[in-house]
Design a protein around this motif. Structure first.
Motif, PDB file in Angstrom:
ATOM      1  N   TYR A 192       0.776  -1.257   0.113  1.00 27.92           N
ATOM      2  CA  TYR A 192      -0.061  -0.068   0.149  1.00 27.92           C
ATOM      3  C   TYR A 192       0.835   1.388  -0.231  1.00 27.92           C
ATOM      4  CZ  TYR A 192      -4.841  -1.188  -0.137  1.00 27.92           C
ATOM      5  OH  TYR A 192      -6.083  -1.616  -0.725  1.00 27.92           O
ATOM      6  N   ARG A 193       2.048   1.129   0.470  1.00 30.77           N
ATOM      7  CA  ARG A 193       3.017   2.460   0.529  1.00 30.77           C
ATOM      8  C   ARG A 193       3.175   2.635  -1.017  1.00 30.77           C
ATOM      9  NH1 ARG A 193       7.404   2.463   5.282  1.00 30.77           N
ATOM     10  NH2 ARG A 193       7.381   4.743   4.533  1.00 30.77           N
ATOM     11  N   GLN A 198       1.469   1.757  -3.320  1.00 30.32           N
ATOM     12  CA  GLN A 198       0.254   2.254  -4.059  1.00 30.32           C
ATOM     13  C   GLN A 198      -0.093   3.713  -3.778  1.00 30.32           C
ATOM     14  OE1 GLN A 198      -1.992  -0.012  -5.878  1.00 30.32           O
ATOM     15  NE2 GLN A 198      -2.509   2.069  -6.448  1.00 30.32           N
ATOM     16  N   ALA A 199       0.599   4.365  -2.305  1.00 28.45           N
ATOM     17  CA  ALA A 199       0.583   5.548  -2.332  1.00 28.45           C
ATOM     18  C   ALA A 199       1.534   6.185  -2.935  1.00 28.45           C
ATOM     19  CB  ALA A 199       0.949   5.799  -0.778  1.00 28.45           C
ATOM     20  N   SER A 258      -0.527   6.990  -6.320  1.00 28.74           N
ATOM     21  CA  SER A 258      -1.395   7.854  -6.123  1.00 28.74           C
ATOM     22  C   SER A 258      -0.645   9.352  -6.065  1.00 28.74           C
ATOM     23  CB  SER A 258      -2.233   7.617  -4.873  1.00 28.74           C
ATOM     24  OG  SER A 258      -2.830   6.653  -4.765  1.00 28.74           O
ATOM     25  N   LYS A 294      -7.095   0.388   5.267  1.00 24.69           N
ATOM     26  CA  LYS A 294      -6.829   0.482   3.833  1.00 24.69           C
ATOM     27  C   LYS A 294      -8.030   0.739   2.917  1.00 24.69           C
ATOM     28  CE  LYS A 294      -2.400   0.700   4.857  1.00 24.69           C
ATOM     29  NZ  LYS A 294      -1.757   1.932   4.659  1.00 24.69           N
ATOM     30  N   ALA A 347      -9.206   4.138   3.277  1.00 22.65           N
ATOM     31  CA  ALA A 347      -8.460   5.159   2.475  1.00 22.65           C
ATOM     32  C   ALA A 347      -8.809   5.100   0.904  1.00 22.65           C
ATOM     33  CB  ALA A 347      -7.099   4.714   2.882  1.00 22.65           C
ATOM     34  N   ASP A 348      -8.915   3.988   0.442  1.00 22.12           N
ATOM     35  CA  ASP A 348      -9.149   3.718  -1.144  1.00 22.12           C
ATOM     36  C   ASP A 348     -10.655   4.272  -1.479  1.00 22.12           C
ATOM     37  OD1 ASP A 348      -7.079   2.541  -1.993  1.00 22.12           O
ATOM     38  OD2 ASP A 348      -7.536   0.546  -1.243  1.00 22.12           O
ATOM     39  N   ALA A 389      -9.878   8.023  -1.825  1.00 19.70           N
ATOM     40  CA  ALA A 389      -9.311   8.078  -3.045  1.00 19.70           C
ATOM     41  C   ALA A 389     -10.031   8.089  -4.396  1.00 19.70           C
ATOM     42  CB  ALA A 389      -8.008   7.067  -3.286  1.00 19.70           C
ATOM     43  N   ALA A 443      -0.502  11.290   0.581  1.00 24.80           N
ATOM     44  CA  ALA A 443       0.379  10.367  -0.205  1.00 24.80           C
ATOM     45  C   ALA A 443       1.750  10.524   0.174  1.00 24.80           C
ATOM     46  CB  ALA A 443      -0.091  10.086  -1.397  1.00 24.80           C
ATOM     47  N   ASP A 458       2.346   9.319   3.624  1.00 28.05           N
ATOM     48  CA  ASP A 458       2.224   7.804   3.723  1.00 28.05           C
ATOM     49  C   ASP A 458       3.489   7.213   3.156  1.00 28.05           C
ATOM     50  OD1 ASP A 458       1.684   5.238   4.054  1.00 28.05           O
ATOM     51  OD2 ASP A 458      -0.166   5.186   2.713  1.00 28.05           O
ATOM     52  N   CYS A 465      -0.655   7.126   7.426  1.00 26.44           N
ATOM     53  CA  CYS A 465      -1.838   6.792   6.588  1.00 26.44           C
ATOM     54  C   CYS A 465      -2.960   7.759   7.486  1.00 26.44           C
ATOM     55  CB  CYS A 465      -2.216   5.525   6.184  1.00 26.44           C
ATOM     56  SG  CYS A 465      -3.645   5.451   5.283  1.00 26.44           S
TER      57      CYS A 465
END
Length: 139
Positions: free
Chosen positions: A14-15, A17-18, A21, A79, A82-83, A86, A115, A118, A124
């Protein structure tokens, strides 16, 4: 609320993924290619409302972290929250671009800043807000 109906997710994936983003937000803010916000919206929708495990970018990042032996699993609930944020921000960015309005810069900057936090620190903000809400609700 912890999500036990969905398998845990890798926080290091996910980091990454950040980072994606953050890159999309930077492209949106600093180039004429505003249409890239659709990727933020669609990715957020798949990971937040369907399942992170169905998202191609998450699968890629999870396999990278697994290969590098950097997997760190956590519950998917925060998570996914958070999505969802987003998804809403990406949708707002894309729609306001279609309407030729600059208001989409506000969620663009928010995504870029949070982001970046993160990616660089592992903090996050949406996950923190999610957990704080459920702690307050339970009290």
């Amino acid at each position: 609320m912890l999500r036990f109906d969905i398998a845990p997710v890798c926080s290091n994936a996910y980091r990454l993924q950040a980072l994606m983003s953050m890159t999309i937000a930077a492209i949106y803010l600093f180039t004429p290619y505003k249409w890239v916000a659709i990727f933020l919206a669609l990715g957020g929708f798949i990971r937040g409302f369907v399942s992170p495990h169905k998202c191609l970018s998450y699968k890629l990042f999870a396999s990278i972290t697994r290969t590098l032996k950097l997997s760190k699993m956590q519950n998917a609930g925060s998570k996914m929250f958070a999505d969802k944020i987003a998804c809403v921000a990406g949708t707002a960015m894309f729609v306001t671009w279609l309407l030729d309005s600059s208001i989409g810069m506000i969620p663009g900057w928010a995504i870029l800043i949070f982001a970046f936090l993160d990616v660089t620190t592992g903090f996050c903000a949406a996950c923190w807000a999610y957990l704080a809400y459920y702690k307050m609700k339970g009290a």
